[in-house]
Design a protein around this motif. Structure first.
Motif, short mmCIF file in Angstrom:
data_model
loop_
_atom_site.label_atom_id
_atom_site.label_comp_id
_atom_site.label_asym_id
_atom_site.label_seq_id
_atom_site.Cartn_x
_atom_site.Cartn_y
_atom_site.Cartn_z
N GLU A 65 -8.65 -12.44 5.99
CA GLU A 65 -7.42 -12.06 6.71
C GLU A 65 -7.57 -12.29 8.20
OE1 GLU A 65 -6.33 -8.05 5.74
OE2 GLU A 65 -4.58 -8.02 7.07
N HIS A 69 -8.63 -7.82 -0.90
CA HIS A 69 -8.28 -8.57 0.32
C HIS A 69 -9.31 -9.66 0.57
CE1 HIS A 69 -6.26 -4.66 0.84
NE2 HIS A 69 -5.35 -5.32 1.53
N LEU A 113 -6.84 -5.95 12.67
CA LEU A 113 -7.15 -5.38 11.35
C LEU A 113 -8.19 -4.24 11.35
CD1 LEU A 113 -6.89 -5.33 8.26
CD2 LEU A 113 -8.61 -7.14 8.20
N SER A 135 2.97 -8.79 7.88
CA SER A 135 1.68 -8.18 8.20
C SER A 135 0.80 -9.12 9.01
CB SER A 135 0.98 -7.79 6.90
OG SER A 135 -0.34 -7.41 7.13
N ARG A 188 -11.23 -2.35 -2.55
CA ARG A 188 -10.39 -2.61 -1.36
C ARG A 188 -10.70 -3.95 -0.71
NH1 ARG A 188 -7.95 1.68 1.95
NH2 ARG A 188 -6.44 0.45 3.07
N PHE A 189 -11.97 -4.15 -0.30
CA PHE A 189 -12.47 -5.45 0.15
C PHE A 189 -13.98 -5.33 0.35
CE2 PHE A 189 -11.62 -5.46 5.12
CZ PHE A 189 -11.96 -4.11 5.22
N ASP A 241 2.99 -6.19 2.11
CA ASP A 241 1.78 -5.55 2.65
C ASP A 241 2.11 -4.37 3.57
OD1 ASP A 241 -0.98 -5.14 2.92
OD2 ASP A 241 -1.06 -6.33 4.75
N THR A 285 -5.20 3.77 9.51
CA THR A 285 -5.01 3.70 8.06
C THR A 285 -5.92 4.67 7.30
OG1 THR A 285 -4.42 1.41 8.40
CG2 THR A 285 -4.90 2.06 6.15
N HIS A 340 -3.80 -12.09 1.55
CA HIS A 340 -3.93 -12.79 2.84
C HIS A 340 -4.46 -14.23 2.74
CE1 HIS A 340 -2.50 -9.16 4.57
NE2 HIS A 340 -3.42 -8.49 3.92
N HIS A 390 0.84 -1.20 0.00
CA HIS A 390 0.00 0.00 0.00
C HIS A 390 0.87 1.24 0.00
CE1 HIS A 390 -3.83 -2.16 0.98
NE2 HIS A 390 -2.96 -3.05 1.46
N LEU A 406 -0.30 -7.89 12.71
CA LEU A 406 -1.70 -7.63 13.05
C LEU A 406 -2.35 -8.81 13.77
CD1 LEU A 406 -2.85 -5.81 9.76
CD2 LEU A 406 -2.44 -4.76 11.99
N LEU A 409 -7.37 -0.36 10.70
CA LEU A 409 -7.84 0.41 9.53
C LEU A 409 -8.50 1.71 9.97
CD1 LEU A 409 -9.38 -2.45 7.31
CD2 LEU A 409 -7.41 -1.03 6.71
#
Ligand code: GUN
Ligand code: ZN
Length: 437
Positions: A234, A231, A92, A295, A203-204, A323, A100, A270, A78, A299, A96
């Motif tokens: 994960e 993603h 996670l 990652s 993104r997901f 990641d 993030t 992931h 990223h 996480l 985020l």
């Protein structure tokens, strides 16, 4: 026509090395030569043979006793998370929301995006990575900055604008329509320009509405030659929330399947907690599972079962990646060191030849770019990394007891980092030297 002749110990893979003795899987020259011209490798082999093909004006660079390998490939990273890396204490979804998304919101400022794109590619090159599959931010300008910087350096990179239209702050949201329109415009402007390649990037499933995933599927149908990256599976809380948001789905993978997002150019970051059905679906569609060990450890997401995925009746195509900024290091050497430990916790081992196959040819095959990068074969692009196994006092000391190439590679993986990377050639030009100066 200017050309360059590199001399050193060359190592390049032909296929997956089954064992540590599987010498037919790689090509190693103790005194190797690579003749570079117009950004390509035009001859590779024993130095004495390659030298004969070099013209009078050829610049000769002697990298002995260092190793020359194909530049490393990072299959999931990223760009807007350079100032997220090393954020403490969250799993996670909290990570985020807390770190993030606020950081990515700063990329509404195009000037910030330009600065970070430049520093990001500097950092990649310093660590020996010459190709990435990258997520930019939701802002179109962040992608423009990234590709402009990448194109200036003549790097082969794959990147896309993150599409995300819900479950995040206003400053990082698009809409199904604007996400589609911006993606279309970026594809038109950048895909195939020099070495640049576009990846459709929802993104997901948590941050994309059904309408947006529908649009992402339409983009994949309209541009079947493009990559798609997202993603998948994960973290347990992520999987549970995804199930709530798409209650009709059989499982997480089924959502992406439903919208037509699986396929040979689809990269799923992931893939830690997949059911057998999900793994079958990925395998049958030729989709790629991307292993991000630093990652996943940082996480606390879980242990990717690399060897199980490889060995199952319907094997998965696997890539590896940093990641960053969930990942904690820019180096693919550091990544494979952590990967080795994750695989060890699953009761398996990855031998050093397999590791170096993975971050060169393996990742190139997973990204379907092996015709251009990931090997030192004649006719491919001259993206090359020069590795020094004696780069630090500790490495020098350990090298005193190393007697085989396998041991040297394992030392490079276990103790190596950016200091280990003596030089990097991008399209035939010395790129690490450029940054240092
Ligand atoms: N899932 C959705 N977005 C992200 C991200 O930026 N990093 C990681 N590790 N997982 C994600
Ligand atoms: Zn990611």
């Amino acid at each position: 026509m200017s050309s360059t002749l590199l001399r050193g110990r060359t190592l390049s893979f032909l296929r997956w090395p089954e064992t540590i003795d599987d010498q037919a899987a790689w090509r190693y020259e103790e005194d190797g030569g690579l003749l570079l011209r117009d950004g390509r490798i035009v001859a590779a082999g024993a130095y004495s043979d390659v030298e004969r093909l070099a013209g009078e004006a050829t610049e000769k660079i002697d990298h002995r006793p260092h190793l020359l390998l194909p530049g490393f490939i990072d299959a999931h990273v990223h760009v807007p998370q350079m100032q997220v890396i090393a954020s403490y204490g969250a799993e996670l979804l909290d990570w985020l929301n807390t770190y993030t998304f606020p950081e990515e919101a700063k990329f509404a400022d195009a000037q910030h995006g330009r600065r970070i794109a430049r520093l990001f590619l500097d950092e990649m090159v310093r660590h020996g990575t010459t190709t990435v599959a990258a997520y930019c931010s939701v802002h179109r300008a962040s992608v423009e900055s990234f590709f402009a910087e990448s194109h200036d350096r003549d790097m082969l990179n794959i990147a896309g604008k993150v599409m995300m239209d819900r479950n995040a702050p206003e400053g990082v949201l698009d809409t199904p329509q604007s996400g589609y329109d911006d993606t279309k415009a970026l594809i038109k402007e950048w895909h195939g320009k020099g070495r640049q390649r576009y990846a459709i990037t929802p993104r997901f499933a948590i941050t994309s509405s059904p309408e947006q995933l529908e649009m992402a599927g339409a983009l994949c149908r309209e541009h079947p030659d493009l990559h798609m990256q997202t993603h998948l599976s994960e973290n347990h809380a992520e999987i549970a929330l995804t199930q709530d948001l798409y209650p009709w789905s059989r499982d997480y993978t089924d959502i992406y399947e439903h919208y037509g997002l699986l396929g040979k150019k689809s990269l799923f970051g992931h893939c830690i907690h997949l059911s057998e059905r999900e793994a079958d679906a990925l395998s049958q569609s030729g989709s790629v599972a991307v292993f991000c060990p630093t990652s996943n450890l940082f996480l606390g997401s879980g242990l990717f079962d690399y060897q199980r995925y490889r060995r199952r009746d319907k094997p998965l195509r696997i890539a590896t990646a940093t990641d960053v900024g969930g990942g904690t290091n820019y180096s693919m050497l550091r990544t494979m060191d952590e990967g080795y430990k994750v695989i060890a916790l699953n009761g398996e081992k990855l031998n050093p030849f397999q590791s170096f196959w993975q971050i060169t040819r393996g990742n190139a095959e997973a990204l379907s770019v092996q015709e251009r990068v990931g090997t030192l074969e004649e006719g491919t692009d001259a993206d090359i990394v020069v590795l020094d196994a004696r780069a630090t006092p500790a490495m020098r000391l350990r090298m005193e007891t190393v007697t085989t190439l396998a041991q040297e590679l394992f030392l490079l993986q276990t103790l190596g980092d950016d200091r280990t990377v003596r030089e990097v050639y991008v399209a035939g030009r010395a790129a690490k030297t450029d940054i240092a100066s």
